[in-house]
Design a protein around this motif. Sequence first.
Motif, PDB file in Angstrom:
ATOM      1  N   TRP A 151     -55.166 -67.580  16.159  1.00  0.00           N
ATOM      2  CA  TRP A 151     -54.521 -67.255  14.883  1.00  0.00           C
ATOM      3  C   TRP A 151     -53.392 -66.247  15.073  1.00  0.00           C
ATOM      4  O   TRP A 151     -52.321 -66.378  14.461  1.00  0.00           O
ATOM      5  CB  TRP A 151     -55.554 -66.720  13.892  1.00  0.00           C
ATOM      6  N   ALA A 196     -54.640 -73.813  15.210  1.00  0.00           N
ATOM      7  CA  ALA A 196     -55.390 -72.552  15.265  1.00  0.00           C
ATOM      8  C   ALA A 196     -56.802 -72.737  14.731  1.00  0.00           C
ATOM      9  O   ALA A 196     -57.773 -72.200  15.294  1.00  0.00           O
ATOM     10  CB  ALA A 196     -54.654 -71.477  14.463  1.00  0.00           C
ATOM     11  N   ALA A 197     -56.921 -73.507  13.644  1.00  0.00           N
ATOM     12  CA  ALA A 197     -58.252 -73.747  13.071  1.00  0.00           C
ATOM     13  C   ALA A 197     -59.118 -74.538  14.037  1.00  0.00           C
ATOM     14  O   ALA A 197     -60.335 -74.298  14.145  1.00  0.00           O
ATOM     15  CB  ALA A 197     -58.122 -74.489  11.744  1.00  0.00           C
ATOM     16  N   SER A 198     -58.532 -75.490  14.750  1.00  0.00           N
ATOM     17  CA  SER A 198     -59.315 -76.287  15.688  1.00  0.00           C
ATOM     18  C   SER A 198     -59.787 -75.444  16.867  1.00  0.00           C
ATOM     19  O   SER A 198     -60.859 -75.688  17.426  1.00  0.00           O
ATOM     20  CB  SER A 198     -58.494 -77.480  16.194  1.00  0.00           C
ATOM     21  N   ALA A 248     -54.934 -81.794  15.281  1.00  0.00           N
ATOM     22  CA  ALA A 248     -56.137 -80.963  15.149  1.00  0.00           C
ATOM     23  C   ALA A 248     -57.264 -81.477  16.036  1.00  0.00           C
ATOM     24  O   ALA A 248     -58.196 -80.733  16.360  1.00  0.00           O
ATOM     25  CB  ALA A 248     -56.588 -80.928  13.691  1.00  0.00           C
ATOM     26  N   GLY A 281     -60.172 -72.014  16.601  1.00  0.00           N
ATOM     27  CA  GLY A 281     -61.125 -71.138  15.939  1.00  0.00           C
ATOM     28  C   GLY A 281     -61.312 -69.763  16.542  1.00  0.00           C
ATOM     29  O   GLY A 281     -62.377 -69.165  16.412  1.00  0.00           O
ATOM     30  N   VAL A 302     -51.472 -74.087  11.662  1.00  0.00           N
ATOM     31  CA  VAL A 302     -52.767 -73.866  11.015  1.00  0.00           C
ATOM     32  C   VAL A 302     -53.813 -74.829  11.568  1.00  0.00           C
ATOM     33  O   VAL A 302     -54.945 -74.444  11.876  1.00  0.00           O
ATOM     34  CB  VAL A 302     -52.641 -74.015   9.490  1.00  0.00           C
ATOM     35  N   ALA A 303     -53.428 -76.112  11.709  1.00  0.00           N
ATOM     36  CA  ALA A 303     -54.371 -77.111  12.206  1.00  0.00           C
ATOM     37  C   ALA A 303     -54.819 -76.793  13.623  1.00  0.00           C
ATOM     38  O   ALA A 303     -56.017 -76.878  13.951  1.00  0.00           O
ATOM     39  CB  ALA A 303     -53.729 -78.501  12.156  1.00  0.00           C
TER      40      ALA A 303
END
Length: 290
Positions: A128, A119-121, A60, A123, A116-117
């Motif tokens: 996503w 994609a979230a990083s 991440a 943002g 998920v990590a």
Amino acid sequence: MTVPPPDGSRDRRIEDPSNLWIIHPAGRRLLPFALRAGVSANSVSVAGLCLGTAAALAYAQYERPAFAVLGMLLSVGWLIADGLDGMVARATRTSSAFGRFLDGLCDHGVFTLLYVALAASMGTAEAWALAIAAGVAHAVQSSLYEGERARFHRRARGVGLAAPPRPTGGALVRLYDHVAGSLDRIAMPFERTLAATADPAALGRTYGARAVPPMRLLSLLTANVRVAAIFVATLAADPRLFWWFEIVPLTVVAVIGIAWHRRVEHALAAQGATAGRPASSFIVKEQKQS
């Protein structure tokens, strides 16, 4: 000469090189300690999930190269645990449908956390969308590959099926086995030929020799290759490279490899049925020509 692993569970001809020289040797070194400690195969699977979770947290922060390297090292630890759980299960004779399901769930769970990590990083909506698409492609590719690999190992030993196996266990276990075995009906002509031949061991050897090339191609669908791809993409500071790698090149590999495997088995089944001859007759002819 192809030397089988100590537990006889895998055919080295179709194994990823990193498994042969790094992952599985490390697992075999750890096996005696795990057995002495009384650690269960399912516990090893869960430990692998924990290592994979730590790898996701490291990745991440991929914009810092040191964390990309840490993520890679933790991922290797997860891969070792992923191989070790099967070794423990075979050594203690505790293999089960639930254990296979848990192993698969942990594998997919680690990659889900990685997606998920990352994609979230990033943002962004694009990240996503790519992560979800790659995750779906990965789940299908991996399940189909596991089915192909299990089919290869069984047949190479001369064991054919008279009918497609029925998934057993709970609903989730049956779903996992259903996806992995979704090609069973298409593969049945050769299964019946192998089960009915007068010399299944000889036909199994012939099949094994011919099926090695497509299975080697399909070995690109292993978690090891994906872990290496994640590392390269994060070092390049662009996780999208990994997701596109799963969505396009690995999907092409899956389609070509599976079609190639079906072509090999269908040719053998057709040869075995030609002119009403027993399936073993073409093997004898082939041996005389070699």
